[in-house]
Design a protein around this motif. Structure first.
Motif: not given
Length: 123
Positions: A92-97, A104-117
């Motif tokens: 499942v691929y996610y985009c994040g902001a 940018y390497y760590y998912s915990s840094s991201y404020n927003y995520w999509g639902q995934g595809t």
């Protein structure tokens, strides 16, 4: 910022897909935009990122040379072009902001995520 991914599907090994991530909100251009993926039973892993300012891109070694990220600030959209897909790209691929200045390497840094595809690479 709300993010919505699209473009996933089933593709044969060696094939291509282009994922899109459409964002709502006026602050889209203020963020660096990253792509992550998560396979069953595995942690979410970094795929690549594109910066807000110069559009610089950075990729995981596993996708370098095969995947390309681009963004269109006028359309509030970021893209992930995936070529020469392999079965191990199935996830499942996610985009994040992520705000500039955070890793940018760590998912915990991201404020927003999509639902995934879902992307499935199989013959």
């Amino acid at each position: 910022v709300q993010l919505v991914e699209s473009g996933g599907g089933l593709v044969q090994p060696g094939g291509s897909l282009r994922l899109s991530c459409a964002a709502s909100g006026r602050t889209f251009s203020s963020y660096n935009l990253g792509w992550f993926r998560q396979a069953p039973g595995k942690e979410r892993e970094f795929v690549g990122v594109i910066t807000r300012s110069f559009g610089s891109t950075f990729y995981a070694d596993s996708v370098k040379g095969r995947f390309t990220i681009s963004r269109d600030n006028a359309k509030n959209t970021v893209y992930l072009q995936m070529n020469n897909l392999k079965p191990e790209d199935t996830a499942v691929y996610y985009c994040g902001a992520v705000p500039p200045g955070r890793s940018y390497y760590y998912s915990s840094s991201y404020n927003y995520w999509g639902q995934g595809t879902q992307v499935t690479v199989s013959s």
